[in-house]
Design an enzyme around this catalytic site. Structure first.
Site, PDB file in Angstrom:
ATOM      1  N   ASP A 198       2.055   3.559   2.454  1.00  0.00           N
ATOM      2  CA  ASP A 198       2.824   2.357   2.745  1.00  0.00           C
ATOM      3  C   ASP A 198       2.249   1.175   1.964  1.00  0.00           C
ATOM      4  OD1 ASP A 198       0.507   2.014   4.228  1.00  0.00           O
ATOM      5  OD2 ASP A 198       1.520   1.270   6.020  1.00  0.00           O
ATOM      6  N   ASP A 220       0.345  -1.486   2.443  1.00  0.00           N
ATOM      7  CA  ASP A 220      -1.082  -1.832   2.452  1.00  0.00           C
ATOM      8  C   ASP A 220      -1.950  -0.587   2.438  1.00  0.00           C
ATOM      9  OD1 ASP A 220      -0.247  -1.219   5.056  1.00  0.00           O
ATOM     10  OD2 ASP A 220      -1.699  -2.535   6.002  1.00  0.00           O
ATOM     11  N   ASP A 250      -2.643   1.877   4.367  1.00  0.00           N
ATOM     12  CA  ASP A 250      -3.471   2.392   5.465  1.00  0.00           C
ATOM     13  C   ASP A 250      -2.826   3.609   6.116  1.00  0.00           C
ATOM     14  OD1 ASP A 250      -1.413   0.991   6.712  1.00  0.00           O
ATOM     15  OD2 ASP A 250      -2.707  -0.003   8.170  1.00  0.00           O
ATOM     16  N   SER A 285       2.142  -5.226   5.418  1.00  0.00           N
ATOM     17  CA  SER A 285       2.312  -3.772   5.422  1.00  0.00           C
ATOM     18  C   SER A 285       3.592  -3.374   4.689  1.00  0.00           C
ATOM     19  CB  SER A 285       2.291  -3.256   6.861  1.00  0.00           C
ATOM     20  OG  SER A 285       2.313  -1.853   6.893  1.00  0.00           O
TER      21      SER A 285
END
Length: 452
Positions: free
Chosen positions: A242, A244, A246, A98
Site C-alpha cells: 500500500d 506507506d 506497511d 496510507s
C-alpha cells in the site's frame, strides 16, 4: 478555530490538505507531540505525497521550538519509521495518509519503542493542546531550541529485517512487486539487494498522485496489473504494497490472491518454529485456520478486536511473538510489536524458496475454508440493524453469540461477524463456512436482515 474532530481519528490524524489542515497546524501538532511524550528527542519521517515534506518539517519545527532535538529520516515507509523509533528508542511521527487519495495527508504517532499512540494513549491530549494553541496562540518557545538532524536509516532497517529471516539458502525466485508509486518503491530495492531474487518492479517511481491505481491492494481492482504481470512472465509470486508500504498483499504464481489469513497462518507456523510455545494474536475476523494452525504448531492463539491498537496492546500484555489481521497487517515481537508487511513478505519468500513446489501448493494447507470477504452495507440505523440480526440468531439452535467486536455468531459449520464502521454509516459483514455454498447462504441471510 479549525475543527479537529474531522481529522483526529481513533489512531491517527488524517484529512485533506490544505482544506482541513496545513503546515501551521502541523507545527502545533509537533509542539503538542513533544509536550505529551515529554521527550528530549524525537524522530520524524514522511512518504512521497507532495504535501509530506513541508508538513513533516513544520512538525519538526514545532517540536524543536520546545527544546526537543529532532532526527529527520526523510522519505520512508511507515514500518521504517517504526524501526527508527525502536532502533533509536525515540518517539516517532510518520507523515502519510496510507492508501487515501493524493489530496489527503496524516500523522501516525508512536512513543519510544514504536508503542502506539491512540485516543486513549495520548492522542486526545495532543488534540486538546493543538485546539488550545490554535485558539490562543502558539506555546511559549524554550530558551534554547532543539536541533534538526538528518539521518538515513534505510540500510539499518533492511539489515534488521534480514537478520530476522534467513533467505541465503533459498532457490532463485522470480518476484513481481507492485509498489503502487508508494514507499515500497523506496524500500524494496534495498531490502531485496543481494538476495537470490529476480525483481520485476511495477510502479516503483515515487509519485504521491498515484497515476496508475490507488495504493490499496485490498481492493481487487488495484492488483489487476500485478496479477497480469505474474501470469505473463511466469513469476513465482507477486507482492503488492500500500501507499506507506506497511501492508503487503500476496498473489500466487497463477495470479490468484492469497488470503491474509493464510499468510497469517503461514508466518505463525514459522515464528512458532523459532519461538516454541509462543502466543499468536489474531483478530475476530481472521479465518478459523489461523487458531487451528497455531495450536497444531504448539502455540497459543489469542483472539482480539480488529485494529492495530488492540493487537499491539494484546501483544504487549501476553508477550505474543506474532499477530495478524485480515487487512494484511502483520505484527512481530522482533519488530517492537509493530506491523511490517515487508517482514511478512520475507517470511513468505523464505518459505516458498525453501521448497520446490509452487506457492499455491504451499498455502493450500493454510487456506481451509470458504470466505465471503468483507461486505459493506450503508445503513441509517447501525444499532437497530445490529439488534435485528442479533434477535434473529440468539435463539438459533447450536449458535453461539459474542460481542467482542460487533456481533459474532458461530456454529459448527460457519461463522459470521457483523460490526459497525467507526467513521461511516456502514455495517461490515464477514462470513466463513466449510464450503462455498453454505458461506453464500449465510451471507445472503444476514444481508437480507441488514438491508431490510
Amino acid at each position: 478555530m479549525p475543527d479537529l474532530s474531522q481529522i483526529v481519528k481513533a489512531y491517527d490524524v488524517r484529512g485533506v490538505v490544505p482544506d482541513q489542515w496545513d503546515e501551521s497546524l502541523a507545527e502545533l501538532f509537533g509542539a503538542a507531540f513533544a509536550r505529551v511524550t515529554d521527550a528530549d528527542a524525537i524522530v520524524v519521517g514522511h512518504d512521497m505525497r507532495p504535501s509530506s515534506p513541508g508538513l513533516a518539517r513544520a512538525f519538526a519545527r514545532g517540536a524543536a521550538s520546545l527544546g526537543v532535538d529532532v532526527t529527520e529520516i526523510g522519505l520512508c515507509s511507515t514500518d521504517q519509521l517504526y524501526f527508527a523509533s525502536g532502533y533509536l528508542n525515540l518517539p516517532g511521527a510518520m507523515f502519510t495518509a496510507s492508501h487515501n487519495p493524493a489530496r489527503y495527508n496524516g500523522i501516525k504517532m508512536c512513543r519510544a519503542g514504536a508503542a502506539p499512540i491512540g485516543q486513549d494513549s495520548g492522542l486526545a491530549e495532543i488534540r486538546a493542546l493543538v485546539e488550545g494553541w490554535a485558539d490562543s496562540g502558539a506555546p511559549e518557545p524554550a530558551a534554547q531550541a532543539g536541533t534538526l538532524t538528518q539521518r538515513d536509516v534505510l540500510a539499518d532497517y533492511a539489515a534488521h529485517l534480514r537478520s530476522l529471516v534467513d533467505l541465503t539458502a533459498i532457490r532463485p525466485l522470480k518476484v513481481v512487486v507492485d509498489a503502487g508509486n508508494g514507499m515500497g518503491g523506496h524500500t524494496v530495492p534495498t531490502v531485496f539487494e543481494g538476495l537470490p531474487l529476480e525483481l520485476d518492479a511495477l510502479y516503483f517511481e515515487l509519485d504521491g498522485t498515484f497515476p496508475h491505481h490507488e495504493a490499496n491492494p485490498l481492493d481487487p481492482k488495484n492488483i489487476v496489473d500485478l496479477q497480469a504481470r505474474v501470469r505473463e512472465t511466469g513469476a513465482d509470486i507477486g507482492l503488492a504494497f500500500d501507499g506507506d508500504a506497511d501492508r503487503c498483499f500476496v498473489v500466487d504464481g497463477r495470479g490468484e490472491p492469497v488470503s491474509p489469513s493464510a499468510i497469517t497462518a503461514l508466518v505463525a507456523s514459522r515464528e512458532l518454529a523459532k519461538h516454541p510455545g509462543g502466543t499468536v494474536i489474531h483478530n475476530c475476523i481472521t479465518s478459523w485456520s489461523v487458531p487451528e494452525v497455531v495450536k497444531e504448531n504448539g502455540g497459543t492463539p489469542v483472539r482480539t478486536r480488529v485494529g492495530h491498537s488492540f493487537i499491539k496492546a494484546e501483544m504487549a500484555r501476553t508477550g505474543a511473538i506474532f499477530g495478524g489481521e485480515h487487512s494484511a497487517h502483520y505484527y512481530f515481537r522482533d519488530f517492537w510489536n509493530a506491523d511490517t508487511g515487508m517482514l511478512a513478505a520475507l517470511h513468505v519468500l523464505a518459505a516458498l524458496g525453501g521448497q520446490k513446489g509452487p506457492l499455491s501448493d504451499l498455502v493450500a494447507q493454510y487456506d481451509r475454508y470458504a470466505a465471503s470477504g468483507e461486505i459493506n452495507s450503508t445503513v441509517d440505523d447501525q444499532a437497530g440493524r445490529m439488534e435485528a440480526v442479533k434477535a434473529a440468531y440468539e435463539r438459533r439452535e447450536g449458535a453461539e453469540l459474542d460481542e467482542l467486536d460487533g456481533l459474532t455468531v458461530t456454529t459448527a459449520n460457519w461463522w459470521f461477524n457483523l460490526r459497525p464502521s467507526n467513521t461511516e454509516p456502514l455495517l461490515r459483514l464477514n462470513v466463513e463456512a466449510r464450503d462455498q455454498e453454505t458461506a453464500a447462504e449465510v451471507r445472503d441471510e444476514v444481508l437480507s436482515i441488514v438491508r431490510a
